[in-house]
Write a protein that holds these residues in place. Structure first.
Motif, short mmCIF file in Angstrom:
data_model
loop_
_atom_site.label_atom_id
_atom_site.label_comp_id
_atom_site.label_asym_id
_atom_site.label_seq_id
_atom_site.Cartn_x
_atom_site.Cartn_y
_atom_site.Cartn_z
N ALA A 222 8.37 1.40 5.45
CA ALA A 222 7.75 2.55 5.08
C ALA A 222 7.18 2.96 3.61
O ALA A 222 6.14 3.67 3.79
N VAL A 223 8.16 1.43 3.19
CA VAL A 223 6.59 0.97 1.52
C VAL A 223 5.38 1.24 1.87
O VAL A 223 4.47 2.19 1.52
N ALA A 224 4.93 0.28 3.15
CA ALA A 224 3.70 0.36 3.38
C ALA A 224 3.35 1.72 3.61
O ALA A 224 1.77 2.13 3.71
N MET A 225 4.07 2.16 5.06
CA MET A 225 3.43 3.74 5.03
C MET A 225 3.18 4.59 4.73
O MET A 225 2.41 5.53 4.59
N PHE A 226 4.21 4.79 3.55
CA PHE A 226 4.11 5.86 2.60
C PHE A 226 2.93 5.46 1.58
O PHE A 226 1.82 6.54 1.27
N GLY A 227 2.54 3.93 1.43
CA GLY A 227 1.33 3.64 0.57
C GLY A 227 0.19 4.21 1.45
O GLY A 227 -1.09 4.95 0.99
N ARG A 228 -0.23 4.09 2.64
CA ARG A 228 -1.47 4.25 3.21
C ARG A 228 -0.89 5.58 3.99
O ARG A 228 -2.60 6.58 3.74
N ARG A 229 -0.29 6.32 4.35
CA ARG A 229 -0.65 8.17 5.07
C ARG A 229 0.20 8.92 3.74
O ARG A 229 0.00 9.77 4.03
N GLY A 230 0.77 8.17 2.54
CA GLY A 230 1.62 9.81 1.76
C GLY A 230 2.89 10.12 2.84
O GLY A 230 3.35 9.23 3.86
N TYR A 231 4.01 9.88 1.24
CA TYR A 231 5.50 9.86 2.13
C TYR A 231 5.74 11.66 2.43
O TYR A 231 6.09 11.67 4.55
N HIS A 232 5.10 12.41 2.49
CA HIS A 232 5.07 13.71 3.70
C HIS A 232 4.68 13.56 4.60
O HIS A 232 5.04 13.81 6.12
N ALA A 233 3.63 12.71 5.55
CA ALA A 233 2.56 12.81 6.27
C ALA A 233 3.66 11.46 7.44
O ALA A 233 3.00 11.66 8.90
N THR A 234 4.61 10.63 7.08
CA THR A 234 5.25 10.00 7.81
C THR A 234 6.31 9.94 7.93
O THR A 234 6.56 10.60 6.60
N THR A 235 6.62 10.24 9.23
CA THR A 235 8.13 10.67 9.65
C THR A 235 8.85 9.13 9.66
O THR A 235 8.73 7.96 9.70
N ILE A 236 10.06 9.60 10.20
CA ILE A 236 11.33 9.09 10.76
C ILE A 236 10.64 8.02 11.42
O ILE A 236 10.74 6.63 11.85
N ARG A 237 10.23 8.78 12.41
CA ARG A 237 9.74 8.16 13.87
C ARG A 237 8.79 7.48 13.66
O ARG A 237 9.06 6.53 14.52
#
Length: 75
Positions: free
Chosen positions: A26-41
């Motif tokens: 999640a940290v990697a994805m939040f950093g790359r795409r942002g919190y709001h754009a990253t989904t649980i899926r």
């Protein structure tokens, strides 16, 4: 502080292992795409687990963000 995040799993070792796995992705994805754009899926697909499994360890995406922030601050 992390005990505020409820889990449906009783095995503390497994909880720690899975939460670490999910949080690091999640940290990697939040950093790359942002919190709001990253989904649980998105997180589940990257972790190669089901969405339902994530909900066994976290109640919602905000819990994952909280744990991610705590991990970053601890490091």
């Amino acid at each position: 502080m992390l005990d505020r995040i409820r889990t449906r799993v009783d095995d503390n070792g497994l909880v720690e292992k899975r939460r670490t796995q999910i949080t690091s992705i999640a940290v990697a994805m939040f950093g790359r795409r942002g919190y709001h754009a990253t989904t649980i899926r998105d997180i589940a697909q990257r972790a190669k687990v089901s969405v339902g499994l994530i909900y066994q360890y976290f109640e919602d995406k905000e819990d994952i963000l909280f744990m991610a922030i705590v991990d970053i601050l601890d490091s």
